[in-house]
Design a protein around this motif. Sequence first.
Motif, PDB file in Angstrom:
ATOM      1  N   ALA A  24       0.910  -1.106   0.019  1.00 61.44           N
ATOM      2  CA  ALA A  24      -0.011  -0.008  -0.077  1.00 61.44           C
ATOM      3  C   ALA A  24       0.810   1.180  -0.035  1.00 61.44           C
ATOM      4  O   ALA A  24       0.501   2.212  -0.549  1.00 61.44           O
ATOM      5  CB  ALA A  24      -0.862   0.046   1.143  1.00 61.44           C
ATOM      6  N   ALA A  25       1.887   1.096   0.736  1.00 63.15           N
ATOM      7  CA  ALA A  25       2.991   2.292   0.605  1.00 63.15           C
ATOM      8  C   ALA A  25       3.453   2.575  -0.506  1.00 63.15           C
ATOM      9  O   ALA A  25       3.630   3.655  -0.993  1.00 63.15           O
ATOM     10  CB  ALA A  25       3.839   2.273   1.806  1.00 63.15           C
ATOM     11  N   GLN A  26       3.705   1.685  -1.502  1.00 60.54           N
ATOM     12  CA  GLN A  26       4.071   1.901  -2.619  1.00 60.54           C
ATOM     13  C   GLN A  26       3.035   2.202  -3.718  1.00 60.54           C
ATOM     14  O   GLN A  26       3.322   3.074  -4.550  1.00 60.54           O
ATOM     15  CB  GLN A  26       4.668   0.396  -3.472  1.00 60.54           C
ATOM     16  CG  GLN A  26       5.855  -0.217  -2.531  1.00 60.54           C
ATOM     17  CD  GLN A  26       6.319  -1.249  -3.173  1.00 60.54           C
ATOM     18  OE1 GLN A  26       5.933  -1.923  -4.096  1.00 60.54           O
ATOM     19  NE2 GLN A  26       7.312  -2.067  -2.439  1.00 60.54           N
ATOM     20  N   GLN A  27       1.977   1.661  -3.625  1.00 57.51           N
ATOM     21  CA  GLN A  27       0.787   2.027  -4.293  1.00 57.51           C
ATOM     22  C   GLN A  27       0.236   3.591  -4.147  1.00 57.51           C
ATOM     23  O   GLN A  27      -0.041   4.261  -5.238  1.00 57.51           O
ATOM     24  CB  GLN A  27      -0.438   1.457  -3.845  1.00 57.51           C
ATOM     25  CG  GLN A  27      -1.618   1.459  -4.657  1.00 57.51           C
ATOM     26  CD  GLN A  27      -2.889   0.716  -4.317  1.00 57.51           C
ATOM     27  OE1 GLN A  27      -2.696  -0.443  -3.577  1.00 57.51           O
ATOM     28  NE2 GLN A  27      -4.084   0.967  -5.027  1.00 57.51           N
ATOM     29  N   TYR A  28       0.467   4.114  -2.869  1.00 57.96           N
ATOM     30  CA  TYR A  28       0.146   5.461  -2.581  1.00 57.96           C
ATOM     31  C   TYR A  28       1.484   6.115  -2.185  1.00 57.96           C
ATOM     32  O   TYR A  28       1.180   6.861  -1.137  1.00 57.96           O
ATOM     33  CB  TYR A  28      -1.021   5.613  -1.349  1.00 57.96           C
ATOM     34  CG  TYR A  28      -2.170   4.469  -1.720  1.00 57.96           C
ATOM     35  CD1 TYR A  28      -3.087   4.987  -2.589  1.00 57.96           C
ATOM     36  CD2 TYR A  28      -2.570   3.430  -0.870  1.00 57.96           C
ATOM     37  CE1 TYR A  28      -4.181   4.211  -2.914  1.00 57.96           C
ATOM     38  CE2 TYR A  28      -3.401   2.579  -1.151  1.00 57.96           C
ATOM     39  CZ  TYR A  28      -4.445   3.000  -2.373  1.00 57.96           C
ATOM     40  OH  TYR A  28      -5.870   2.432  -2.541  1.00 57.96           O
ATOM     41  N   SER A  29       2.238   5.964  -2.800  1.00 58.58           N
ATOM     42  CA  SER A  29       3.629   6.641  -2.384  1.00 58.58           C
ATOM     43  C   SER A  29       3.587   8.063  -2.308  1.00 58.58           C
ATOM     44  O   SER A  29       4.450   8.720  -1.773  1.00 58.58           O
ATOM     45  CB  SER A  29       4.648   6.084  -3.467  1.00 58.58           C
ATOM     46  OG  SER A  29       4.516   6.494  -4.905  1.00 58.58           O
ATOM     47  N   ASP A  30       2.626   8.673  -2.926  1.00 58.67           N
ATOM     48  CA  ASP A  30       2.606  10.158  -3.147  1.00 58.67           C
ATOM     49  C   ASP A  30       1.916  10.641  -1.930  1.00 58.67           C
ATOM     50  O   ASP A  30       1.903  11.799  -1.426  1.00 58.67           O
ATOM     51  CB  ASP A  30       1.811  10.594  -4.217  1.00 58.67           C
ATOM     52  CG  ASP A  30       0.423   9.953  -4.213  1.00 58.67           C
ATOM     53  OD1 ASP A  30       0.165   9.025  -3.685  1.00 58.67           O
ATOM     54  OD2 ASP A  30      -0.635  10.965  -4.797  1.00 58.67           O
ATOM     55  N   ARG A  31       1.441   9.768  -0.939  1.00 60.98           N
ATOM     56  CA  ARG A  31       0.664  10.267   0.238  1.00 60.98           C
ATOM     57  C   ARG A  31       0.648   9.331   1.548  1.00 60.98           C
ATOM     58  O   ARG A  31      -0.044   9.424   2.333  1.00 60.98           O
ATOM     59  CB  ARG A  31      -0.928  10.502  -0.258  1.00 60.98           C
ATOM     60  CG  ARG A  31      -1.773   9.216  -0.561  1.00 60.98           C
ATOM     61  CD  ARG A  31      -3.159   9.802  -0.868  1.00 60.98           C
ATOM     62  NE  ARG A  31      -4.089   8.478  -1.268  1.00 60.98           N
ATOM     63  CZ  ARG A  31      -4.260   8.454  -2.605  1.00 60.98           C
ATOM     64  NH1 ARG A  31      -3.587   8.759  -3.338  1.00 60.98           N
ATOM     65  NH2 ARG A  31      -5.140   7.580  -2.819  1.00 60.98           N
TER      66      ARG A  31
END
Length: 702
Positions: A240-247
Amino acid sequence: MRTTISRRDFFKTAALGAAGIGLIGLTGCDTSVVNETPGADPTSPEGSAALPGPFTLEEFKDSLVQLDPITSFVGEVTVDIVVVGAGAAGVPAAVTAAEEGNSVAVLQKQSTVVSQGNCGSGLIIDKSDTEGLLRYVQQTNSLNSWRSDPELLKAYVMHSGEAVQWVYDRARLTGTSAGKPNDKGLFAYLDTSQDFTGEWTDHRYSKFDYGTAKAHMYAPWMGPKPNNIGTYLSYVLDEAAQQYSDRMKIYYSTPGVQLIVDAGRVKGVVGKLADGTYVKFNANKAVILATGDYQNNPAMVKHWCPDVENFDKKQFQKTGDGHLMAVTAGAVMEKLGHTKMLHDFDAGLMYEEPFLSVNMKGKRFCNEFIGFVYMNDIMLHQDMYKGGKNYDDPEKGSLGWYCQIYDSDYMSHEAFESLVPPAVMEKYMPEITDEHYAASHNGTARTGVFPHLIDTWRADTLDELADKLGIEDKQAFLATIERYNTLCSKGADEDFGKDKKWLNAIKKPPFYGIRRHLRVSALCSGVYINANGQTLDENKMPIEGLYCAGNLGGQFYGAADYPFHATGLSIGRCFTFGRLAAKHAASLSGGSGKIAESGTTNLAPSSVGSSGNWKDGTYQGKGSGVFGDDIKVSVTIAGGKITAITVDEQKETETIGGAALPTYIEAVIANQSTGIDAVSGATMTLKGFTDAVNDALAKASA
């Protein structure tokens, strides 16, 4: 002379054990007072700030939470939602908040996600009817002595199915099996889903009539062991941290130590880096605390759940940090006796069958027709034992040890349910090596167990069985068997009143014994919350900007013992309230959807034992023990995680260092790091063991 490092000393002086660390980013400093602890004097020396409510200074000393305002920071992070804790409640909370478009910072004390257990369950709305769901609420409340908050139970019932399914979908576990694992090699290895309809019974003392109503519980077990919920939540969070790396960003090895409170509103949390410096994490919307229970905080245990003070604990570094931070912001600790969960699913497969039970002195001590959940209460009246393994303090010993005894004719006892044949039981016998097990089971490998916890024994004589089980008084044990066989012949239990259908003599060799070790799995009470996970003050009003999820939240239960009518209720509750808290916090105004960082916000791990960058395989390592002899270990890495550790050679003192090694194994696997706490009296053994593990991990990192 005995050298002791307490859990308090470990956390206070070593933090998370990073040595030779390198700083990332710029340095910064903010001298403003950010924590307006009620009654605190900003100029007071450490430890003199006003204590909230009925808490003692010892409870704070046994945690990482700081009472005196922290005013100096090396870095600052601003996001919409800060989640403190990455476990069964924190991971769903963090990922859900990011899904909803919020920027999220996750603070985790350990160097990886930590959660235990293998089953989280939920109620499936589409396969239930309204009356059945509400009766499930009623039944659960009845098992909790009618002290649950029914609104919390309703929130779980109406939202748990969605939450559990969401987690398993995220982990790519839905629809898996042993023959069809997911891409991580994990799968659903057991399904205890069931319909609550008609008359429910535990086949002992509890019954509940659902009539024609129905509530369907979805309860798959994911793994297999030694993998657990922490295994798959780890990659769920990292992906999830990679998927939403912008936030979204995860700050491992960064515990939360103080809430930032302004005019009654929680506006952030202070994180502590491994070098002892602090980072200010600002929350535009809210802070969600999901740090787990307080079983490793001795002062809190003694204050709030003294029943378990002398039982060993299954978890590590659960020091009540979230509870203590919450109360400094005005939260109220659950005022009922706190709910405890103690069991042993690892020593052997059979645990509810009413076999003869003896204490470690070899004497029968109860009517064995009792639910496993209540055995810890019976054990309060037995003596401490120091002859086994997995101790918090091997010199002191602990409660919770007893043995189940039966003979080789047990499979013919029709009154027993769910009996396990001898060939299956062999999986739980430590004296059978993995090689011998595979050879005698058509090449099938021994899986699904924690090797250092199995404790089932077989012997041709009762004398030999007593020796293997560590019975302290063999003559008393033999006399107990003789007396029990006499009662079986009479068909009447004149000592404890057990029904004659459960009386089965112990005469036919080989004889079997399971040495049970009841340990605290979870303490399930916390601060008062509402159905949205919002933390409540003494007037039952939400504290603005603060949520508590998982075992931080009360009063979901309320009885002395956790109810065992449904598998996976505890973890399912964590999943559910992590999601509920995140959804409610996400709906608040004021978010930016962006992460802002300045100064030093992370420390680069240089310790091999906490790097987590390992290749799959089994690696050997060695360190120096107390007497200068080698401690040799084998460390197994699977999916980039430590999944097993065996001690291949050691000459430590059997009752101290040797007894502490299984606990050290558990701690390293649980935390995925060698930065663990010392067992009392076994500090030098800890150094030799962790040196050996680090030696192996260095090879895995090469």
